[in-house]
Design a protein around this motif. Sequence first.
Motif, PDB file in Angstrom:
ATOM      1  N   ALA A   1      40.093  34.524  50.513  1.00  0.00           N
ATOM      2  CA  ALA A   1      40.802  33.699  49.531  1.00  0.00           C
ATOM      3  C   ALA A   1      41.981  34.460  48.936  1.00  0.00           C
ATOM      4  N   VAL A   2      41.788  35.727  48.618  1.00  0.00           N
ATOM      5  CA  VAL A   2      42.871  36.549  48.064  1.00  0.00           C
ATOM      6  C   VAL A   2      43.998  36.665  49.093  1.00  0.00           C
ATOM      7  N   ALA A   3      43.654  36.926  50.337  1.00  0.00           N
ATOM      8  CA  ALA A   3      44.679  37.054  51.383  1.00  0.00           C
ATOM      9  C   ALA A   3      45.450  35.747  51.557  1.00  0.00           C
ATOM     10  N   ALA A   4      44.741  34.630  51.569  1.00  0.00           N
ATOM     11  CA  ALA A   4      45.408  33.330  51.728  1.00  0.00           C
ATOM     12  C   ALA A   4      46.336  33.034  50.556  1.00  0.00           C
ATOM     13  N   ASN A   5      45.888  33.316  49.345  1.00  0.00           N
ATOM     14  CA  ASN A   5      46.731  33.055  48.173  1.00  0.00           C
ATOM     15  C   ASN A   5      47.914  34.008  48.096  1.00  0.00           C
ATOM     16  N   ALA A   6      47.731  35.245  48.517  1.00  0.00           N
ATOM     17  CA  ALA A   6      48.859  36.182  48.553  1.00  0.00           C
ATOM     18  C   ALA A   6      49.919  35.691  49.533  1.00  0.00           C
ATOM     19  N   THR A   7      49.479  35.257  50.702  1.00  0.00           N
ATOM     20  CA  THR A   7      50.411  34.744  51.710  1.00  0.00           C
ATOM     21  C   THR A   7      51.117  33.486  51.204  1.00  0.00           C
ATOM     22  N   ALA A   8      50.357  32.571  50.628  1.00  0.00           N
ATOM     23  CA  ALA A   8      50.937  31.311  50.141  1.00  0.00           C
ATOM     24  C   ALA A   8      51.954  31.531  49.032  1.00  0.00           C
ATOM     25  N   ASN A   9      51.800  32.633  48.287  1.00  0.00           N
ATOM     26  CA  ASN A   9      52.689  32.912  47.164  1.00  0.00           C
ATOM     27  C   ASN A   9      53.679  34.031  47.454  1.00  0.00           C
ATOM     28  N   ASP A  10      53.696  34.506  48.703  1.00  0.00           N
ATOM     29  CA  ASP A  10      54.646  35.524  49.144  1.00  0.00           C
ATOM     30  C   ASP A  10      54.591  36.779  48.271  1.00  0.00           C
ATOM     31  N   VAL A  11      53.360  37.269  48.018  1.00  0.00           N
ATOM     32  CA  VAL A  11      53.159  38.521  47.290  1.00  0.00           C
ATOM     33  C   VAL A  11      52.203  39.408  48.089  1.00  0.00           C
ATOM     34  N   THR A  12      52.189  40.671  47.750  1.00  0.00           N
ATOM     35  CA  THR A  12      51.270  41.615  48.379  1.00  0.00           C
ATOM     36  C   THR A  12      50.174  41.963  47.385  1.00  0.00           C
ATOM     37  N   LEU A  13      48.919  41.770  47.799  1.00  0.00           N
ATOM     38  CA  LEU A  13      47.761  42.114  46.985  1.00  0.00           C
ATOM     39  C   LEU A  13      46.830  42.989  47.805  1.00  0.00           C
ATOM     40  N   ALA A  14      46.422  44.115  47.244  1.00  0.00           N
ATOM     41  CA  ALA A  14      45.383  44.918  47.882  1.00  0.00           C
ATOM     42  C   ALA A  14      44.034  44.323  47.480  1.00  0.00           C
ATOM     43  N   PHE A  15      43.000  44.608  48.262  1.00  0.00           N
ATOM     44  CA  PHE A  15      41.675  44.060  47.971  1.00  0.00           C
ATOM     45  C   PHE A  15      40.607  45.108  48.242  1.00  0.00           C
ATOM     46  N   THR A  16      39.581  45.108  47.387  1.00  0.00           N
ATOM     47  CA  THR A  16      38.388  45.904  47.647  1.00  0.00           C
ATOM     48  C   THR A  16      37.152  45.083  47.309  1.00  0.00           C
ATOM     49  N   GLN A  17      36.130  45.246  48.147  1.00  0.00           N
ATOM     50  CA  GLN A  17      34.839  44.610  47.898  1.00  0.00           C
ATOM     51  C   GLN A  17      33.867  45.629  47.295  1.00  0.00           C
ATOM     52  N   THR A  18      34.326  46.847  47.084  1.00  0.00           N
ATOM     53  CA  THR A  18      33.508  47.897  46.486  1.00  0.00           C
ATOM     54  C   THR A  18      33.118  47.506  45.067  1.00  0.00           C
ATOM     55  N   ASN A  19      31.882  47.774  44.693  1.00  0.00           N
ATOM     56  CA  ASN A  19      31.450  47.533  43.317  1.00  0.00           C
ATOM     57  C   ASN A  19      32.046  48.633  42.441  1.00  0.00           C
ATOM     58  N   LEU A  20      33.108  48.327  41.755  1.00  0.00           N
ATOM     59  CA  LEU A  20      33.819  49.326  40.951  1.00  0.00           C
ATOM     60  C   LEU A  20      32.992  49.834  39.777  1.00  0.00           C
ATOM     61  N   LEU A  21      31.948  49.134  39.397  1.00  0.00           N
ATOM     62  CA  LEU A  21      31.112  49.574  38.277  1.00  0.00           C
ATOM     63  C   LEU A  21      30.324  50.843  38.615  1.00  0.00           C
ATOM     64  N   ASP A  22      30.279  51.191  39.900  1.00  0.00           N
ATOM     65  CA  ASP A  22      29.546  52.386  40.333  1.00  0.00           C
ATOM     66  C   ASP A  22      30.352  53.668  40.185  1.00  0.00           C
ATOM     67  N   ALA A  23      31.574  53.579  39.676  1.00  0.00           N
ATOM     68  CA  ALA A  23      32.447  54.750  39.535  1.00  0.00           C
ATOM     69  C   ALA A  23      33.284  54.579  38.268  1.00  0.00           C
ATOM     70  N   PRO A  24      33.954  55.627  37.825  1.00  0.00           N
ATOM     71  CA  PRO A  24      34.862  55.474  36.679  1.00  0.00           C
ATOM     72  C   PRO A  24      35.953  54.453  36.994  1.00  0.00           C
ATOM     73  N   PRO A  25      36.498  53.820  35.957  1.00  0.00           N
ATOM     74  CA  PRO A  25      37.578  52.860  36.181  1.00  0.00           C
ATOM     75  C   PRO A  25      38.757  53.511  36.895  1.00  0.00           C
ATOM     76  N   PRO A  26      39.438  52.756  37.763  1.00  0.00           N
ATOM     77  CA  PRO A  26      40.573  53.328  38.504  1.00  0.00           C
ATOM     78  C   PRO A  26      41.762  53.601  37.597  1.00  0.00           C
ATOM     79  N   GLU A  27      42.682  54.392  38.126  1.00  0.00           N
ATOM     80  CA  GLU A  27      43.898  54.750  37.401  1.00  0.00           C
ATOM     81  C   GLU A  27      44.917  53.616  37.514  1.00  0.00           C
ATOM     82  N   VAL A  28      44.835  52.683  36.588  1.00  0.00           N
ATOM     83  CA  VAL A  28      45.789  51.578  36.495  1.00  0.00           C
ATOM     84  C   VAL A  28      46.211  51.455  35.037  1.00  0.00           C
ATOM     85  N   GLU A  29      47.319  50.772  34.791  1.00  0.00           N
ATOM     86  CA  GLU A  29      47.774  50.582  33.407  1.00  0.00           C
ATOM     87  C   GLU A  29      47.157  49.350  32.751  1.00  0.00           C
TER      88      GLU A  29
END
Length: 142
Positions: free
Chosen positions: A40-68
Motif C-alpha cells: 500500500a505504501v509503495a502504491a501510494n508513493a507511486t501514485a503521488n510521485d514521491v519516494t518513501l522508504a519502508f520497514t516492517q521491523t518492529n521499531l519498538l524493539d530498539a531505541p527510536p531512530p534518528e529523525v527530526e
Amino acid sequence: VAGKRVLDFAAGSGLVGVAAMKAGAASVLCADIDPFCQAAVAANATANDVTLAFTQTNLLDAPPPEVEVICAGDICYERPMTDAVLAWLALAREKGTRVLIGDPGRTYFPRTGLDFLAEYRVPTSRELEDQEIKRSSVWAMP
C-alpha cells in the motif's frame, strides 16, 4: 516537516508519509508491522510521485531512530500497544525529536500530558467506524 527526516510510525497506507514528502520533508521512513502495508505504501508513493522508504521491523524493539519528526496515527485502540508506543515515543521526545500523534478518539488515548494542535472532521463509512463523520485530533508531546 520541510527539510526534515520523518518517521511515519504505524504507517498503514503511508498517507502521512506522502503528505510529509509533499510538504517538503527531506526523507520519510514508513514503518508498519502489518505485512500488507508495504504494498500500500509503495502504491501510494507511486501514485503521488514521491519516494518513501519502508520497514516492517518492529521499531519498538530498539531505541527510536534518528529523525527530526515522528508522526504516529491511530495508535491508541489497544491498552498494551498504547502503553508501549507512548513510552517509546517519550524516549524519542527526550532526545529532541518532535512527536505528533493523530487520534480519532480511541479508547486508550491519554487525556493528559499532550498539547492539542488541531481537530478535523473526517468523512468515513459505517463499515469502518461508528459514524459517517469522525472527529480526529492532532497532538504533540511537550
